[in-house]
Motif scaffolding. Sequence first.
Motif, PDB file in Angstrom:
ATOM      1  N   PHE A 191      -4.769  -6.342  -1.318  1.00 23.95           N
ATOM      2  CA  PHE A 191      -6.116  -6.906  -1.141  1.00 23.95           C
ATOM      3  C   PHE A 191      -6.950  -6.166  -0.093  1.00 23.95           C
ATOM      4  N   ALA A 192      -6.379  -5.245   0.650  1.00 24.58           N
ATOM      5  CA  ALA A 192      -7.131  -4.551   1.695  1.00 24.58           C
ATOM      6  C   ALA A 192      -7.213  -3.064   1.392  1.00 24.58           C
ATOM      7  N   LYS A 193      -8.400  -2.532   1.475  1.00 29.84           N
ATOM      8  CA  LYS A 193      -8.604  -1.106   1.276  1.00 29.84           C
ATOM      9  C   LYS A 193      -9.528  -0.572   2.363  1.00 29.84           C
ATOM     10  N   PRO A 194      -9.382   0.675   2.709  1.00 32.77           N
ATOM     11  CA  PRO A 194     -10.329   1.265   3.663  1.00 32.77           C
ATOM     12  C   PRO A 194     -11.733   1.291   3.068  1.00 32.77           C
ATOM     13  N   ARG A 253      -5.844  -0.550  11.997  1.00 25.25           N
ATOM     14  CA  ARG A 253      -6.648  -1.787  12.016  1.00 25.25           C
ATOM     15  C   ARG A 253      -7.883  -1.654  12.929  1.00 25.25           C
ATOM     16  N   SER A 254      -8.635  -0.575  12.708  1.00 27.81           N
ATOM     17  CA  SER A 254      -9.835  -0.355  13.521  1.00 27.81           C
ATOM     18  C   SER A 254     -10.887   0.365  12.690  1.00 27.81           C
ATOM     19  N   SER A 255     -12.051   0.521  13.257  1.00 25.13           N
ATOM     20  CA  SER A 255     -13.113   1.282  12.608  1.00 25.13           C
ATOM     21  C   SER A 255     -13.628   2.320  13.583  1.00 25.13           C
ATOM     22  N   LYS A 256     -14.229   3.370  13.029  1.00 26.63           N
ATOM     23  CA  LYS A 256     -14.736   4.444  13.877  1.00 26.63           C
ATOM     24  C   LYS A 256     -15.932   5.085  13.200  1.00 26.63           C
ATOM     25  N   ILE A 290     -10.061   9.836   1.381  1.00 24.81           N
ATOM     26  CA  ILE A 290      -9.244   9.487   2.542  1.00 24.81           C
ATOM     27  C   ILE A 290      -7.784   9.390   2.094  1.00 24.81           C
ATOM     28  N   PRO A 291      -6.912  10.294   2.556  1.00 26.29           N
ATOM     29  CA  PRO A 291      -5.487  10.200   2.211  1.00 26.29           C
ATOM     30  C   PRO A 291      -4.897   8.900   2.751  1.00 26.29           C
ATOM     31  N   LEU A 292      -4.115   8.212   1.937  1.00 27.11           N
ATOM     32  CA  LEU A 292      -3.488   6.957   2.347  1.00 27.11           C
ATOM     33  C   LEU A 292      -2.023   7.183   2.696  1.00 27.11           C
ATOM     34  N   PRO A 293      -1.450   6.280   3.478  1.00 30.41           N
ATOM     35  CA  PRO A 293      -0.027   6.415   3.833  1.00 30.41           C
ATOM     36  C   PRO A 293       0.858   6.464   2.584  1.00 30.41           C
ATOM     37  N   LYS A 294       1.933   7.242   2.646  1.00 31.21           N
ATOM     38  CA  LYS A 294       2.842   7.370   1.509  1.00 31.21           C
ATOM     39  C   LYS A 294       3.757   6.150   1.460  1.00 31.21           C
ATOM     40  N   ILE A 295       3.166   5.082   0.920  1.00 31.01           N
ATOM     41  CA  ILE A 295       3.859   3.793   0.843  1.00 31.01           C
ATOM     42  C   ILE A 295       3.838   3.320  -0.613  1.00 31.01           C
ATOM     43  N   LEU A 349     -28.909  14.697  10.127  1.00 30.12           N
ATOM     44  CA  LEU A 349     -27.882  13.971  10.870  1.00 30.12           C
ATOM     45  C   LEU A 349     -27.256  12.927   9.954  1.00 30.12           C
ATOM     46  N   PHE A 350     -25.939  12.901   9.923  1.00 29.41           N
ATOM     47  CA  PHE A 350     -25.186  11.893   9.174  1.00 29.41           C
ATOM     48  C   PHE A 350     -24.291  11.134  10.150  1.00 29.41           C
ATOM     49  N   GLU A 351     -24.167   9.836   9.945  1.00 31.27           N
ATOM     50  CA  GLU A 351     -23.176   9.058  10.686  1.00 31.27           C
ATOM     51  C   GLU A 351     -22.311   8.332   9.663  1.00 31.27           C
ATOM     52  N   LEU A 352     -21.026   8.611   9.707  1.00 33.54           N
ATOM     53  CA  LEU A 352     -20.071   8.046   8.764  1.00 33.54           C
ATOM     54  C   LEU A 352     -19.174   7.063   9.504  1.00 33.54           C
ATOM     55  N   THR A 353     -19.094   5.843   8.997  1.00 33.70           N
ATOM     56  CA  THR A 353     -18.259   4.812   9.614  1.00 33.70           C
ATOM     57  C   THR A 353     -17.129   4.438   8.650  1.00 33.70           C
ATOM     58  N   VAL A 354     -15.903   4.568   9.125  1.00 29.85           N
ATOM     59  CA  VAL A 354     -14.728   4.258   8.310  1.00 29.85           C
ATOM     60  C   VAL A 354     -13.991   3.078   8.930  1.00 29.85           C
ATOM     61  N   LYS A 355     -13.651   2.104   8.099  1.00 32.78           N
ATOM     62  CA  LYS A 355     -12.852   0.956   8.530  1.00 32.78           C
ATOM     63  C   LYS A 355     -11.453   1.074   7.925  1.00 32.78           C
ATOM     64  N   ASN A 356     -10.461   0.964   8.774  1.00 33.39           N
ATOM     65  CA  ASN A 356      -9.065   1.111   8.358  1.00 33.39           C
ATOM     66  C   ASN A 356      -8.346  -0.226   8.536  1.00 33.39           C
ATOM     67  N   PRO A 357      -7.964  -0.896   7.436  1.00 35.42           N
ATOM     68  CA  PRO A 357      -7.301  -2.201   7.550  1.00 35.42           C
ATOM     69  C   PRO A 357      -5.786  -2.103   7.736  1.00 35.42           C
ATOM     70  N   TYR A 358      -5.234  -0.890   7.654  1.00 30.67           N
ATOM     71  CA  TYR A 358      -3.789  -0.734   7.663  1.00 30.67           C
ATOM     72  C   TYR A 358      -3.222  -0.666   9.075  1.00 30.67           C
ATOM     73  N   PRO A 359      -1.938  -1.031   9.214  1.00 28.85           N
ATOM     74  CA  PRO A 359      -1.288  -0.934  10.536  1.00 28.85           C
ATOM     75  C   PRO A 359      -0.826   0.492  10.869  1.00 28.85           C
ATOM     76  N   LEU A 360      -1.322   1.483  10.122  1.00 27.36           N
ATOM     77  CA  LEU A 360      -1.070   2.889  10.409  1.00 27.36           C
ATOM     78  C   LEU A 360      -2.403   3.626  10.443  1.00 27.36           C
ATOM     79  N   GLY A 361      -2.486   4.661  11.279  1.00 27.02           N
ATOM     80  CA  GLY A 361      -3.719   5.431  11.388  1.00 27.02           C
ATOM     81  C   GLY A 361      -3.996   6.250  10.143  1.00 27.02           C
TER      82      GLY A 361
END
Length: 321
Positions: free
Chosen positions: A22-25, A88-91, A127-132, A45-57
């Motif tokens: 149920f969670a995706k970046p 579990r953060s955004s940048k 965005i490459p995802l964890p190999k899970i 100028l571009f500003e890109l904001t990514v939200k990561n819901p996973y417990p891995l970077g």
Amino acid sequence: MKRTLAALLAAALISLPAFAQFAKPTAEITKFRVEAISLRDITFLFELTVKNPYPLGLSFSGMTLDFSVEGSKVFTAAGKGGFSVGARSSKAQAFTVTLAYDAVAKLVKDYATKDYLATVIDGTLAIPLPKIPGLPKDIAFSYRLEKKIPAIKPRLAVTGFIVTPPSAEEVAKAIAKAGKKVDAAKARAAIADLLAGKKPAAAVIDPAELDVPLRVSFTIEVANEAKAPLGFAKLGYELFVNGESLVAGESTEIRREGSRTFVTVTSVFSAKKLSKGVKALFSDRKGTFRVVGAAALQLPAEIRSDPVPLAFDEGGSFSLK
């Protein structure tokens, strides 16, 4: 301590497949604007904001951006704005891309007849995802951004260059300050002859030895051979003559005639700046110039509501009357 870390990692890995149901970046362009303009290129100028819901970077190399102007693909910027996002953060990450006007002019038909150019930017991000188990290899996003940009084909000239000799009183003060024993009238005549391109009748002193003010006036003509208006209320400038800095300052004496902008400059420089290269300007009655300038350019509101920084560094040759 090792057991605690192992337990935390195991818990994270176990929870990821279910969490991924149920969670995706997410990745969003949170800012996009024309950042700056020169007479040769335009910067976005571009500003890109990514939200990561996973417990891995997560980390990625950045966006690929394809620029099309008036329907013609002009430029591709690959790998722009790559960064890492913690668990579990955004940048947000800001980055710029510069598009050269000469590249646009080569591909856009009737470029010189245009005032503003329709620009489309197609962006892709993976965005490459964890190999899970349960997660795809990556997650992809695509964007389409549209902006009009001014059509600029510049020509810059320096005209009406005049240097006025100092007064006899100013020369006398400069001689006294320098501790020289020279006849002030003869020294002033020598300076006047030099500025007129004549060999001084009496070589009483090298004018470059005196800190005496010389008044200069000239006009900077900024012409756009395409149709976009280049309007600004004031111009910061530095003028180089034969490779040497002569005067710098700011002028508000500006007038526009169609696609041409005329900036009148009146300033003062010391005779100490009469180096060999600057003296050659007066003896040869011609020389090279370089103008480094900065202004605030007001564009239509749909491009940018507040003024855009305009900077330029242009040169050429000019003649004295």
